[in-house]
Write a protein that holds these residues in place. Structure first.
Motif, PDB file in Angstrom:
ATOM      1  N   ASN A 115       0.839  -1.192   0.000  1.00 10.42           N
ATOM      2  CA  ASN A 115       0.000   0.000   0.000  1.00 10.42           C
ATOM      3  C   ASN A 115       0.880   1.252   0.000  1.00 10.42           C
ATOM      4  O   ASN A 115       0.994   1.962   0.984  1.00 10.42           O
ATOM      5  N   GLY A 116       1.542   1.501  -1.116  1.00  8.56           N
ATOM      6  CA  GLY A 116       2.241   2.768  -1.281  1.00  8.56           C
ATOM      7  C   GLY A 116       3.548   2.911  -0.558  1.00  8.56           C
ATOM      8  O   GLY A 116       4.457   2.120  -0.727  1.00  8.56           O
ATOM      9  N   GLY A 117       3.615   3.917   0.363  1.00 15.03           N
ATOM     10  CA  GLY A 117       4.905   4.464   0.739  1.00 15.03           C
ATOM     11  C   GLY A 117       5.580   3.966   1.980  1.00 15.03           C
ATOM     12  O   GLY A 117       6.605   4.504   2.350  1.00 15.03           O
ATOM     13  N   LEU A 118       5.053   2.962   2.690  1.00 18.44           N
ATOM     14  CA  LEU A 118       5.650   2.559   3.952  1.00 18.44           C
ATOM     15  C   LEU A 118       6.153   1.126   3.834  1.00 18.44           C
ATOM     16  O   LEU A 118       5.349   0.183   3.812  1.00 18.44           O
ATOM     17  N   PHE A 119       7.476   0.944   3.790  1.00 19.34           N
ATOM     18  CA  PHE A 119       8.017  -0.409   3.672  1.00 19.34           C
ATOM     19  C   PHE A 119       9.497  -0.425   4.023  1.00 19.34           C
ATOM     20  O   PHE A 119      10.174   0.609   4.032  1.00 19.34           O
ATOM     21  N   ALA A 120       9.985  -1.633   4.325  1.00 20.92           N
ATOM     22  CA  ALA A 120      11.406  -1.850   4.613  1.00 20.92           C
ATOM     23  C   ALA A 120      11.963  -2.829   3.592  1.00 20.92           C
ATOM     24  O   ALA A 120      11.283  -3.794   3.203  1.00 20.92           O
ATOM     25  N   ILE A 121      13.208  -2.620   3.185  1.00 18.47           N
ATOM     26  CA  ILE A 121      13.829  -3.470   2.168  1.00 18.47           C
ATOM     27  C   ILE A 121      15.341  -3.369   2.297  1.00 18.47           C
ATOM     28  O   ILE A 121      15.880  -2.323   2.698  1.00 18.47           O
ATOM     29  N   GLY A 122      16.043  -4.447   1.988  1.00 16.78           N
ATOM     30  CA  GLY A 122      17.495  -4.418   1.998  1.00 16.78           C
ATOM     31  C   GLY A 122      18.038  -3.441   0.969  1.00 16.78           C
ATOM     32  O   GLY A 122      17.538  -3.372  -0.152  1.00 16.78           O
TER      33      GLY A 122
END
Length: 587
Positions: free
Chosen positions: A298-305
């Motif tokens: 859902n768009g703009g909030l996420f964590a990723i390596g």
């Protein structure tokens, strides 16, 4: 002999006297330097304290203690002038900016987590540190301060390496605000400005390129993180470095800043490429609050390596401004060897604007902005949907006339990463989606104008109005193929749709509005009784209401269904009578 000894003693005494005198002068000199230095330090300290005080007076002096504390609605005995100021600020920003300035940047929140989440332990020394990347354009300072303050107070110090704050070409630079950020957050925040607006995606990529930590966390500039939000969000990445994680996104009310819980869900998009939410699968609901697969974030909030994000090429460089970025990145993640997990133990509140507020992301004219966004969606369809792009273009034909730009780099990336076809995505993540949105749609129930039979000159019209309310207007001469504002479809999904807008009921079914179609039935669920000529709202038989014409005001409402009331009688321009005979079969 005695004379020589006396002369020697005299020289020694003279030397000692000189040394003592020199020591006294040196002591007095250093004492003077220390006093001057202390005076300078004191002066500098006083100046800094004065500067901090002045800046706080600018950005925090309006704060009312405990207003909105613990995420409660921020209410008060406001004067008529204050109420007027609130309304004006909401018209200008889409939320109550006047009230935001009176809520502390450090406001407290309840611990929103599921009780099981509070029992989980995460060894901080084993978790990776993060670089939080936040981009903004013309953001209200009080909202941005609350975002940053919540990060500082609710994130373990060992895990938060830096906050990278990217100003994406805001129309003006507030040096006082920049100084206040530097003083308030010291070295925690790296504040960078892009002089010309490049859009959400490219501003994020620019921020990611400055990051030092192994894990990137992307957030919007109008959020508040909650207790224990970060540890569960990054733990799955430690197990699989190709995992991207998303939190539960809670809602911050745009009128009173009340913090409200969101529900776990699975994101997807329909065949018009609008974002939709699907319920959890049964096995996922039983396993709550364990992380579950999330097809589309859902768009703009996420964590990723950080390295995995770079290998995926970040966002498509051809995407402009905003729009379709979450679909593009989500498809790239799943099809090219990664996965997305929604993590219910991680909760972040997001300030959504009033649905009737028409936000402008650029100084370009409205039509130019729409074309840029449509271009983004077409690029994603052309690169990632394979043969299924034709289904999208059939439902959104306006995309086919938008120039798409050069796609060579994206197609080469897809080939280099050995990405799977979109059919794999549908087969593995979307069986329930296909039940709701089949590739081959059943025929619709009815279409054309919706005409009031009690006032046959009047038809339902969705011409733009400031309050989002449909109205009755003189009917088009062509009832089957009327002008777009009067062309409605009772779709096979039981929506009353006109373009991208659907008719919906609010306030316990009393009021009728048109709003962007969400595909979740609920307050956008409609039926038509072709024998009684009733247009019926609601899926629950005990709570159904009927559409009612108010010819005297050219308005609409709903009322208890009564076949004897002429105001509740309607006629479609075209009715598929064979399909209408089956309309109640699915209920």
């Amino acid at each position: 002999m005695c004379l020589e000894i006396w002369r020697h003693k005299k020289r020694v005494l003279l030397l000692l006297l000189l040394m003592a005198t020199g020591s006294i002068f040196y002591y007095l000199y250093t004492l003077k330097l220390e006093r001057e230095r202390d005076a300078n330090v004191s002066s500098t300290t006083s100046r800094l304290e004065r500067e901090v005080s002045e800046l706080q007076a600018v950005f925090e002096s309006k704060v009312i203690p405990n207003l909105g504390a613990l995420g409660r609605p921020a209410r008060g005995n406001w004067t008529s002038e204050e109420m007027e100021a609130m309304e004006k600020s909401q018209l200008e920003t889409g939320y109550n900016a006047w009230l935001s300035k009176r809520i502390s940047p450090e406001r407290t929140l309840y611990d929103m987590r599921h009780r099981s989440c509070k029992k989980l332990e995460y060894p901080l020394e084993k978790l990776p540190s993060v670089s939080v990347v936040i981009t903004y354009h013309n953001e209200e300072p009080s909202v941005l301060l609350r975002t940053l303050s919540s990060l500082r107070s609710r994130t373990p110090f060992l895990l938060l390496r830096e906050i990278i704050l990217m100003d994406d070409g805001s129309s003006s630079v507030d040096e006082k605000f920049n100084n206040f950020l530097q003083i308030k957050f010291l070295n925690m925040v790296k504040h960078r400005r892009i002089t010309t607006q490049v859009g959400l995606m490219q501003a994020r990529v620019a921020g990611a390129q400055l990051a030092l930590a192994d894990v990137l966390v992307f957030l919007d500039s109008h959020v508040e993180v909650t207790h224990g939000w970060l540890e569960p969000l990054i733990a799955p990445i430690l197990k699989n470095n190709r995992t991207c994680t998303t939190p539960i996104i809670d809602t911050i009310d745009y009128e009173n800043f009340a913090y409200r819980r969101g529900k776990p869900s699975r994101g997807f998009f329909n065949w018009e490429m609008n974002y939709i939410q699907l319920p959890l699968l049964k096995k996922e609901a039983v396993a709550m609050p364990a992380p579950h697969q999330n097809p589309i974030m859902n768009g703009g909030l996420f964590a990723i390596g950080r390295q995995w994000f770079a290998k995926l090429g970040g966002y498509d460089k051809g995407l402009k401004l905003w729009g379709a970025e979450q679909i593009e990145l989500s498809l790239k993640l799943w099809l090219c060897g990664g996965e997305i997990l929604e993590v219910p133990c991680s909760r972040v509140g997001h300030l959504y604007r009033d649905g009737n507020f028409k936000i402008r992301y650029t100084d370009k004219d409205k039509n130019a902005e729409k074309k840029l966004i449509s271009r983004n969606y077409r690029r994603v369809a052309e690169v990632w949907l394979d043969e299924f792009k034709d289904k999208v273009f059939a439902n959104a034909p306006h995309l086919t006339v938008i120039p798409v730009g050069n796609l060579a780099e994206q197609r080469e990336l897809k080939k280099r990463l050995h990405c799977k076809p979109f059919k794999w995505f549908l087969n593995n993540l979307a069986w329930d989606f296909l039940n709701l949105y089949p590739v081959l749609d059943p025929e619709d129930y009815a279409s054309g104008v919706i005409q009031s039979t009690s006032s046959p000159k009047l038809c339902l019209d969705r011409s733009e109005s400031p309050n989002g309310r449909p109205k009755l207007a003189n009917c088009s001469s062509d009832r089957v193929f009327p002008k777009p504002e009067q062309h409605w479809i009772l779709t096979n999904r039981r929506e009353l749709r006109s373009g991208f807008m659907c008719l919906e009921v609010r306030n316990s079914g009393q009021d009728v509005y048109f709003y962007q179609c969400h595909g979740q039935r609920g307050n956008q669920y409609w039926s038509f009784d072709s024998k009684l000529h009733l247009i019926i709202s609601g899926q629950d038989k005990g709570a159904r209401r009927c559409l009612e014409a108010q010819a005297e005001t050219n308005g609409l409402t709903t009322g208890d269904c009564d076949p004897q009331k002429p105001k509740q009688h309607w006629k479609f321009g075209h009715q598929n009578n064979q399909r209408l005979q089956q309309i109640w079969d699915r209920d």
